[in-house]
Design a protein around this motif. Structure first.
Motif, mmCIF file in Angstrom:
data_model
loop_
_atom_site.group_PDB
_atom_site.id
_atom_site.type_symbol
_atom_site.label_atom_id
_atom_site.label_comp_id
_atom_site.label_asym_id
_atom_site.label_seq_id
_atom_site.Cartn_x
_atom_site.Cartn_y
_atom_site.Cartn_z
ATOM 1 N N PRO A 162 41.326 7.672 39.725
ATOM 2 C CA PRO A 162 41.372 7.915 38.253
ATOM 3 C C PRO A 162 39.896 7.785 37.793
ATOM 4 O O PRO A 162 39.498 8.673 36.773
ATOM 5 N N ARG A 163 39.222 6.914 37.984
ATOM 6 C CA ARG A 163 37.876 6.503 37.299
ATOM 7 C C ARG A 163 37.079 7.743 37.431
ATOM 8 O O ARG A 163 36.303 8.209 36.508
ATOM 9 N N LEU A 164 37.111 8.070 38.934
ATOM 10 C CA LEU A 164 36.134 9.408 39.243
ATOM 11 C C LEU A 164 36.532 10.488 38.654
ATOM 12 O O LEU A 164 35.864 11.306 38.285
ATOM 13 N N ALA A 165 37.995 10.764 38.459
ATOM 14 C CA ALA A 165 38.554 11.942 37.928
ATOM 15 C C ALA A 165 38.225 11.892 36.484
ATOM 16 O O ALA A 165 38.057 12.925 35.972
ATOM 17 N N LYS A 166 37.993 10.994 35.684
ATOM 18 C CA LYS A 166 37.854 10.918 34.437
ATOM 19 C C LYS A 166 36.271 10.825 34.074
ATOM 20 O O LYS A 166 35.943 11.197 33.070
ATOM 21 N N ALA A 167 35.564 10.764 35.106
ATOM 22 C CA ALA A 167 34.048 10.751 34.801
ATOM 23 C C ALA A 167 33.390 12.078 34.662
ATOM 24 O O ALA A 167 34.289 13.039 34.845
ATOM 25 N N SER A 168 32.483 12.246 33.859
ATOM 26 C CA SER A 168 31.899 13.357 33.368
ATOM 27 C C SER A 168 31.180 14.191 34.668
ATOM 28 O O SER A 168 30.913 13.396 35.706
ATOM 29 N N PRO A 169 30.823 15.151 34.663
ATOM 30 C CA PRO A 169 30.175 15.877 35.905
ATOM 31 C C PRO A 169 28.754 15.376 36.473
ATOM 32 O O PRO A 169 28.671 15.250 37.378
ATOM 33 N N GLU A 170 28.383 15.048 35.284
ATOM 34 C CA GLU A 170 26.955 14.080 35.377
ATOM 35 C C GLU A 170 27.290 13.014 36.214
ATOM 36 O O GLU A 170 26.424 12.348 37.025
ATOM 37 N N GLN A 171 28.086 12.175 35.852
ATOM 38 C CA GLN A 171 28.393 10.719 36.579
ATOM 39 C C GLN A 171 28.918 10.969 37.910
ATOM 40 O O GLN A 171 28.467 10.386 38.643
ATOM 41 N N ARG A 172 29.797 12.101 37.987
ATOM 42 C CA ARG A 172 29.969 12.201 39.572
ATOM 43 C C ARG A 172 29.210 12.637 40.508
ATOM 44 O O ARG A 172 29.263 12.518 41.411
ATOM 45 N N ALA A 173 28.225 13.353 39.741
ATOM 46 C CA ALA A 173 26.963 13.759 40.627
ATOM 47 C C ALA A 173 26.277 12.489 41.110
ATOM 48 O O ALA A 173 25.023 12.663 42.216
ATOM 49 N N LYS A 174 26.371 11.260 40.623
ATOM 50 C CA LYS A 174 25.462 10.304 40.963
ATOM 51 C C LYS A 174 25.951 9.217 42.092
ATOM 52 O O LYS A 174 25.602 8.353 42.406
ATOM 53 N N GLY A 175 27.037 10.071 42.782
ATOM 54 C CA GLY A 175 27.342 9.192 43.959
ATOM 55 C C GLY A 175 26.246 8.691 45.116
ATOM 56 O O GLY A 175 25.519 9.987 45.286
ATOM 57 N N GLU A 176 26.341 7.676 45.686
ATOM 58 C CA GLU A 176 25.334 7.272 46.724
ATOM 59 C C GLU A 176 25.860 6.517 47.680
ATOM 60 O O GLU A 176 26.749 5.771 47.663
ATOM 61 N N VAL A 177 25.546 7.041 49.032
ATOM 62 C CA VAL A 177 25.954 6.674 50.219
ATOM 63 C C VAL A 177 25.351 4.949 50.224
ATOM 64 O O VAL A 177 24.320 4.665 49.876
ATOM 65 N N LEU A 178 26.282 3.942 50.245
ATOM 66 C CA LEU A 178 25.935 2.704 50.374
ATOM 67 C C LEU A 178 25.040 2.417 51.514
ATOM 68 O O LEU A 178 25.198 2.942 52.421
ATOM 69 N N VAL A 194 28.649 8.155 56.437
ATOM 70 C CA VAL A 194 28.663 9.241 55.559
ATOM 71 C C VAL A 194 27.481 9.855 55.440
ATOM 72 O O VAL A 194 26.375 9.084 55.273
ATOM 73 N N ARG A 195 27.200 11.193 55.430
ATOM 74 C CA ARG A 195 25.865 11.841 55.304
ATOM 75 C C ARG A 195 25.892 12.048 53.869
ATOM 76 O O ARG A 195 24.559 11.697 53.430
ATOM 77 N N SER A 196 26.862 12.485 53.187
ATOM 78 C CA SER A 196 26.530 12.867 51.792
ATOM 79 C C SER A 196 28.170 13.045 51.271
ATOM 80 O O SER A 196 28.982 13.132 51.784
ATOM 81 N N PHE A 230 25.121 0.407 54.338
ATOM 82 C CA PHE A 230 26.086 0.296 55.656
ATOM 83 C C PHE A 230 26.407 1.786 56.145
ATOM 84 O O PHE A 230 26.609 1.930 57.311
ATOM 85 N N GLY A 231 26.203 2.544 55.062
ATOM 86 C CA GLY A 231 26.555 4.057 55.413
ATOM 87 C C GLY A 231 27.893 4.604 55.515
ATOM 88 O O GLY A 231 28.376 5.680 55.920
ATOM 89 N N ASP A 232 28.887 3.439 55.287
ATOM 90 C CA ASP A 232 30.433 3.671 55.555
ATOM 91 C C ASP A 232 31.046 4.049 54.263
ATOM 92 O O ASP A 232 32.458 4.169 54.330
ATOM 93 N N ALA A 233 30.314 3.940 53.110
ATOM 94 C CA ALA A 233 30.970 4.251 51.658
ATOM 95 C C ALA A 233 30.093 4.812 50.868
ATOM 96 O O ALA A 233 28.866 4.794 50.802
ATOM 97 N N VAL A 234 30.731 5.271 49.651
ATOM 98 C CA VAL A 234 30.013 5.753 48.618
ATOM 99 C C VAL A 234 30.181 5.127 47.428
ATOM 100 O O VAL A 234 31.402 4.676 47.157
ATOM 101 N N GLY A 235 29.113 4.960 46.063
ATOM 102 C CA GLY A 235 29.374 4.152 45.195
ATOM 103 C C GLY A 235 29.040 5.139 44.141
ATOM 104 O O GLY A 235 28.020 5.563 44.116
ATOM 105 N N TRP A 236 29.723 4.891 43.043
ATOM 106 C CA TRP A 236 29.047 5.278 41.770
ATOM 107 C C TRP A 236 29.183 4.273 40.696
ATOM 108 O O TRP A 236 30.178 3.983 39.902
ATOM 109 N N GLU A 237 28.008 3.739 40.737
ATOM 110 C CA GLU A 237 27.942 2.408 40.024
ATOM 111 C C GLU A 237 27.949 2.304 38.384
ATOM 112 O O GLU A 237 28.778 1.396 38.074
ATOM 113 N N GLU A 238 27.622 3.530 37.871
ATOM 114 C CA GLU A 238 27.927 3.596 36.516
ATOM 115 C C GLU A 238 29.432 3.635 36.061
ATOM 116 O O GLU A 238 29.651 3.303 34.940
#
Length: 94
Positions: free
Chosen positions: A41-57, A13-15, A59-67
């Motif tokens: 559902p957790r991502l759908a219910k998150a605020s736009p600010e929380q959704r914007a905090k996704g980071e490529v993990l 994943v690049r971004s 190994f580069g093959d996944a994205v996480g929203w730790e919050e």
């Protein structure tokens, strides 16, 4: 029976971008993988600010929203399918 054989290099994943109705992974090889946001559902219910905090993990093959404790792999988007408990918008409106 058909099996899906995915080369790990195809999972880099690049971004990530999350819109009001989609999650979008831009891949290193130029592909774009799009899935409906209601699948997660957790991502759908998150605020736009929380959704914007996704980071490529790392190994580069996944994205996480730790919050919000949400982690989505590229393989999951490629294979497709909603997370447990996800309800399609049409059914949720009923």
């Amino acid at each position: 029976m058909t099996t899906l054989d995915i080369d790990e290099r195809q999972l880099q994943v690049r971004s990530v971008d999350v819109t009001d109705d989609s999650i979008i992974f831009d891949m290193i090889d130029g592909r774009r993988i799009v899935a409906p946001l209601w699948w997660y559902p957790r991502l759908a219910k998150a605020s736009p600010e929380q959704r914007a905090k996704g980071e490529v993990l790392p190994f580069g093959d996944a994205v996480g929203w730790e919050e919000i404790d949400e982690y989505i792999s590229a393989k999951a988007l490629i294979i497709g399918g909603a997370a447990p408990g996800a309800v399609p918008p049409a059914q949720a409106a009923e």
